[in-house]
Design a protein around this motif. Structure first.
Motif, PDB file in Angstrom:
ATOM      1  N   LEU A  68      -2.984  60.620  45.030  1.00  0.00           N
ATOM      2  CA  LEU A  68      -3.603  59.881  46.124  1.00  0.00           C
ATOM      3  C   LEU A  68      -2.543  59.500  47.152  1.00  0.00           C
ATOM      4  N   PRO A  69      -2.946  59.289  48.413  1.00  0.00           N
ATOM      5  CA  PRO A  69      -1.976  58.904  49.455  1.00  0.00           C
ATOM      6  C   PRO A  69      -1.570  57.432  49.335  1.00  0.00           C
ATOM      7  N   VAL A  70      -0.871  57.104  48.228  1.00  0.00           N
ATOM      8  CA  VAL A  70      -0.411  55.735  47.987  1.00  0.00           C
ATOM      9  C   VAL A  70       1.036  55.781  47.517  1.00  0.00           C
ATOM     10  N   GLY A  71       1.718  54.668  47.641  1.00  0.00           N
ATOM     11  CA  GLY A  71       3.075  54.555  47.125  1.00  0.00           C
ATOM     12  C   GLY A  71       3.047  54.144  45.660  1.00  0.00           C
ATOM     13  N   THR A  72       4.206  53.779  45.128  1.00  0.00           N
ATOM     14  CA  THR A  72       4.258  53.352  43.730  1.00  0.00           C
ATOM     15  C   THR A  72       3.581  52.000  43.529  1.00  0.00           C
ATOM     16  N   THR A  73       3.367  51.282  44.624  1.00  0.00           N
ATOM     17  CA  THR A  73       2.525  50.085  44.575  1.00  0.00           C
ATOM     18  C   THR A  73       1.253  50.403  45.350  1.00  0.00           C
ATOM     19  N   ALA A  74       0.189  50.669  44.615  1.00  0.00           N
ATOM     20  CA  ALA A  74      -1.053  51.133  45.234  1.00  0.00           C
ATOM     21  C   ALA A  74      -2.029  49.971  45.404  1.00  0.00           C
ATOM     22  N   THR A  75      -2.672  49.938  46.552  1.00  0.00           N
ATOM     23  CA  THR A  75      -3.709  48.935  46.812  1.00  0.00           C
ATOM     24  C   THR A  75      -5.065  49.632  46.837  1.00  0.00           C
ATOM     25  N   LEU A  76      -5.948  49.215  45.949  1.00  0.00           N
ATOM     26  CA  LEU A  76      -7.298  49.768  45.873  1.00  0.00           C
ATOM     27  C   LEU A  76      -8.302  48.652  46.111  1.00  0.00           C
ATOM     28  N   TYR A  77      -9.502  49.049  46.521  1.00  0.00           N
ATOM     29  CA  TYR A  77     -10.536  48.062  46.838  1.00  0.00           C
ATOM     30  C   TYR A  77     -11.745  48.258  45.923  1.00  0.00           C
ATOM     31  N   PHE A  78     -12.250  47.158  45.421  1.00  0.00           N
ATOM     32  CA  PHE A  78     -13.387  47.183  44.490  1.00  0.00           C
ATOM     33  C   PHE A  78     -14.651  46.670  45.169  1.00  0.00           C
ATOM     34  N   ARG A  79     -15.765  47.391  44.901  1.00  0.00           N
ATOM     35  CA  ARG A  79     -17.073  46.918  45.358  1.00  0.00           C
ATOM     36  C   ARG A  79     -18.052  46.975  44.188  1.00  0.00           C
ATOM     37  N   ASP A  80     -18.786  45.896  43.996  1.00  0.00           N
ATOM     38  CA  ASP A  80     -19.786  45.841  42.930  1.00  0.00           C
ATOM     39  C   ASP A  80     -21.043  46.590  43.379  1.00  0.00           C
ATOM     40  N   LEU A  81     -21.412  47.634  42.644  1.00  0.00           N
ATOM     41  CA  LEU A  81     -22.586  48.427  42.982  1.00  0.00           C
ATOM     42  C   LEU A  81     -23.882  47.831  42.427  1.00  0.00           C
ATOM     43  N   GLY A  82     -23.760  46.749  41.663  1.00  0.00           N
ATOM     44  CA  GLY A  82     -24.949  46.142  41.074  1.00  0.00           C
ATOM     45  C   GLY A  82     -25.316  46.818  39.759  1.00  0.00           C
ATOM     46  N   PRO A  83     -26.305  46.278  39.042  1.00  0.00           N
ATOM     47  CA  PRO A  83     -26.739  46.872  37.766  1.00  0.00           C
ATOM     48  C   PRO A  83     -27.133  48.335  37.953  1.00  0.00           C
ATOM     49  N   GLN A  84     -26.736  49.173  37.002  1.00  0.00           N
ATOM     50  CA  GLN A  84     -26.983  50.611  37.092  1.00  0.00           C
ATOM     51  C   GLN A  84     -27.918  51.089  35.976  1.00  0.00           C
TER      52      GLN A  84
END
Length: 308
Positions: A68-84
């Motif tokens: 992925l286009p990230v460094g050794t310290t990667a920042t990712l974002y989380f989103r709750d999709l709700g009950p599946q």
């Protein structure tokens, strides 16, 4: 090897939810989801959308962290999709409903048309034939759900099941009410019209099934990687020469033939809605193929050869 540090933020508030230390470079997004799940048990993997950008697309399970286009310290974002809910369960619920709802009208239950003796049977053979074809269509769908379909996405939001069931179950009741109504009139051109429609119906059902099997074979080994589908020795798959989604083409053909067979306005309206919805799906899938494959066949259209 150089270990990674992964920071996961809330996609909306940008608040840090967790910080994963010493993550292996070859860790997949699926493995990161599982790590996140251990810290937040209520957000099971299928409920998580992990992104590189808050407004971007969700990362696929099989994507590898170091690619992925990230460094050794990667920042990712989380989103709750709700009950599946799993797609197999979704389809079983959606398709079982129309099957049994139709029978309520076909068998002229007293609470549907009344207790008058004239309302207990139908003098028109096409009514029996329509019930057989309608039942065959949904039994085929149930069999395909269990034994044929392979889903690229394992689940869908639970809230969508209500909307989907209202669509399938509601239309099944509406069609069945008119086709099995005591005042129903058979097709204008009699047996010729009915026989033509039945042949067309069976051919389209066979074509639809053939395409589903061909698409399933692309993921025989359980892979979720998208591939270009091509025609096989089965003549029904030759429609792949001209359209990206022949399964939708055959599905629309099935309902057109059912409309001709029953000569019923509600069936025609349902067929029109099916065509509109499947055209939208086909265009989306066609655009995805064009975007992902530079060598995608240029002759193909989304759903109707040479037109649409």
């Amino acid at each position: 090897f150089v270990s990674y540090q992964v920071e996961i933020l809330d996609w909306k508030t940008k608040k840090q939810l967790c910080f994963l230390d010493k993550v292996e470079p070859n860790a997949t997004i699926r493995e990161i989801r599982l790590m996140f799940h251990k810290l937040y048990p209520r957000w099971y993997p299928a409920r998580q959308s992990i992104k590189l950008d808050p407004k971007g697309k969700s990362l696929r399970d099989e994507e590898i962290l170091q690619h992925l286009p990230v460094g050794t310290t990667a920042t990712l974002y989380f989103r709750d999709l709700g009950p599946q809910i799993g797609w197999t369960t979704v389809f079983l619920i959606e398709y079982t409903g129309p099957l049994f709802i139709y029978f309520l009208f076909y068998f002229r239950m007293p609470f549907v048309y009344g207790l008058d003796e004239r309302f207990t049977t139908s003098p028109h053979p096409v009514v029996n034939l329509a019930c057989i074809c309608h039942s065959f269509h949904y039994i085929k769908r149930l069999i395909e759900t269990v034994f044929v379909h392979r889903f690229s996405h394992g689940t869908m939001p639970l809230r969508n099941i209500v909307k989907n069931c209202l669509y399938y179950w509601g239309f099944a009741a509406w069609l069945a009410y008119y086709i099995n109504h005591p005042l129903y009139t058979p097709p204008s051109y009699g047996k010729k019209q009915i026989n033509f429609a039945v042949i067309m119906f069976l051919l389209c059902e066979a074509g639809n099934f053939s395409i589903h099997v061909a698409l399933s074979d692309l993921r025989r080994n359980g892979s979720k990687i998208r591939k270009i589908p091509y025609p096989t020795k089965n003549p029904f798959t030759w429609l792949f020469f001209f359209v990206s989604c022949p399964n939708y083409t055959y599905e629309v053909g099935t309902w057109i033939s059912f409309t001709i067979m029953t000569q019923c306005v509600p069936v025609g309206l349902f067929t029109l809605l099916c065509f509109i919805q499947m055209t939208i799906w086909a265009k989306d899938k066609h655009c995805t193929y064009l975007r992902e494959f530079k060598d995608y066949p240029s002759l193909r259209m989304p759903i109707i050869p040479f037109l649409l």
